[in-house]
Write a protein that holds these residues in place. Structure first.
Motif, short mmCIF file in Angstrom:
data_model
loop_
_atom_site.label_atom_id
_atom_site.label_comp_id
_atom_site.label_asym_id
_atom_site.label_seq_id
_atom_site.Cartn_x
_atom_site.Cartn_y
_atom_site.Cartn_z
N UNK A 255 0.83 -1.20 0.00
CA UNK A 255 0.00 0.00 0.00
C UNK A 255 0.87 1.26 0.00
N UNK A 256 1.81 1.35 0.93
CA UNK A 256 2.63 2.55 1.04
C UNK A 256 3.60 2.70 -0.12
N UNK A 257 4.19 1.62 -0.57
CA UNK A 257 5.18 1.69 -1.65
C UNK A 257 4.53 1.99 -3.00
N UNK A 258 3.38 1.41 -3.28
CA UNK A 258 2.79 1.51 -4.61
C UNK A 258 1.72 2.59 -4.75
N UNK A 259 1.11 3.03 -3.64
CA UNK A 259 -0.03 3.94 -3.75
C UNK A 259 0.13 5.24 -2.97
N UNK A 260 1.25 5.42 -2.27
CA UNK A 260 1.47 6.62 -1.48
C UNK A 260 2.07 7.73 -2.32
N UNK A 261 2.45 8.81 -1.71
CA UNK A 261 2.44 9.02 -0.26
C UNK A 261 1.04 9.36 0.25
N UNK A 262 0.85 9.10 1.53
CA UNK A 262 -0.43 9.34 2.18
C UNK A 262 -0.31 10.48 3.16
N UNK B 215 5.14 1.26 11.60
CA UNK B 215 5.35 2.70 11.49
C UNK B 215 6.60 3.01 10.69
N UNK B 216 7.61 2.17 10.77
CA UNK B 216 8.82 2.36 9.97
C UNK B 216 8.52 2.29 8.49
N UNK B 217 7.68 1.33 8.10
CA UNK B 217 7.28 1.22 6.69
C UNK B 217 6.47 2.45 6.28
N UNK B 218 5.53 2.85 7.12
CA UNK B 218 4.70 4.02 6.80
C UNK B 218 5.57 5.25 6.60
N UNK B 219 6.50 5.51 7.51
CA UNK B 219 7.35 6.71 7.44
C UNK B 219 8.38 6.63 6.31
N UNK B 220 8.80 5.44 5.93
CA UNK B 220 9.76 5.30 4.83
C UNK B 220 9.16 5.82 3.53
N UNK B 221 7.92 5.49 3.26
CA UNK B 221 7.29 5.86 1.99
C UNK B 221 6.41 7.11 2.07
N UNK C 117 4.45 -2.57 15.97
CA UNK C 117 4.03 -1.40 15.22
C UNK C 117 5.02 -0.25 15.21
N UNK C 118 6.11 -0.34 15.93
CA UNK C 118 7.06 0.77 15.99
C UNK C 118 7.89 0.93 14.74
N UNK C 119 8.94 1.73 14.85
CA UNK C 119 9.80 1.99 13.69
C UNK C 119 10.55 0.73 13.27
N UNK C 120 11.06 -0.03 14.23
CA UNK C 120 11.83 -1.24 13.92
C UNK C 120 11.20 -2.47 14.55
N UNK C 121 11.46 -3.62 13.94
CA UNK C 121 11.02 -4.89 14.51
C UNK C 121 12.12 -5.46 15.39
N UNK C 122 11.73 -6.25 16.36
CA UNK C 122 12.67 -6.92 17.26
C UNK C 122 13.14 -8.20 16.59
N UNK C 123 14.43 -8.36 16.33
CA UNK C 123 14.92 -9.58 15.68
C UNK C 123 14.69 -10.84 16.52
N UNK C 124 14.40 -10.67 17.80
CA UNK C 124 14.17 -11.82 18.69
C UNK C 124 12.69 -12.10 18.92
N UNK C 125 11.81 -11.42 18.21
CA UNK C 125 10.38 -11.63 18.39
C UNK C 125 10.01 -13.06 18.02
N UNK C 126 9.14 -13.67 18.82
CA UNK C 126 8.75 -15.07 18.60
C UNK C 126 7.92 -15.25 17.33
N UNK C 127 7.38 -14.16 16.78
CA UNK C 127 6.58 -14.22 15.55
C UNK C 127 7.25 -13.37 14.48
N UNK C 128 8.26 -13.93 13.81
CA UNK C 128 8.98 -13.14 12.81
C UNK C 128 8.15 -12.91 11.55
#
Length: 116
Positions: A12-19, A73-79, A44-55
């Protein structure tokens, strides 16, 4: 479910933004708890935790210039760097929408007030 959500947000953000504005909703899990309760899962923050149990699979991920995996939010702000987001994904947003008769407070209210 998490892979699909990340792929859809990225597409959504990469192909249809900016929003200008994004209203996140449904950060909770299984219709229980609060948005904040499910933040560990959605990341939902800027970065994901590399140790998260649900990658998130690499094919469904997005990264910053250093190769660090981005959260929602990192994806949203990138695009869409100037996008205004609410806090309904378990992350501190730009505005806090009141679900009722109260006026919303935050950045959105300042911008709307300037344009009125």
């Amino acid at each position: 479910m998490k892979n699909e959500a990340y792929e859809q947000v990225r597409t959504l953000f990469r192909n249809y933004g900016p929003f200008d504005y994004v209203f996140w909703d449904g950060g909770w899990l299984a219709q229980r708890g609060s948005d904040r309760d499910a933040a560990f899962f959605w990341e939902p923050g800027k970065y994901r935790d590399p140790n998260n149990a649900w990658p998130v699979a690499v094919d469904n991920s997005d990264f910053d210039k250093t190769g660090r995996s981005l959260g929602l939010m990192g994806i949203a702000r990138k695009y869409s760097p100037a996008v205004i987001c609410n806090n309904r994904a378990g992350w501190l947003g730009d505005v806090t929408p009141d679900e009722g008769v109260e006026k919303s407070k935050g950045r959105c209210e300042q911008i709307i007030g300037r344009n009125a």
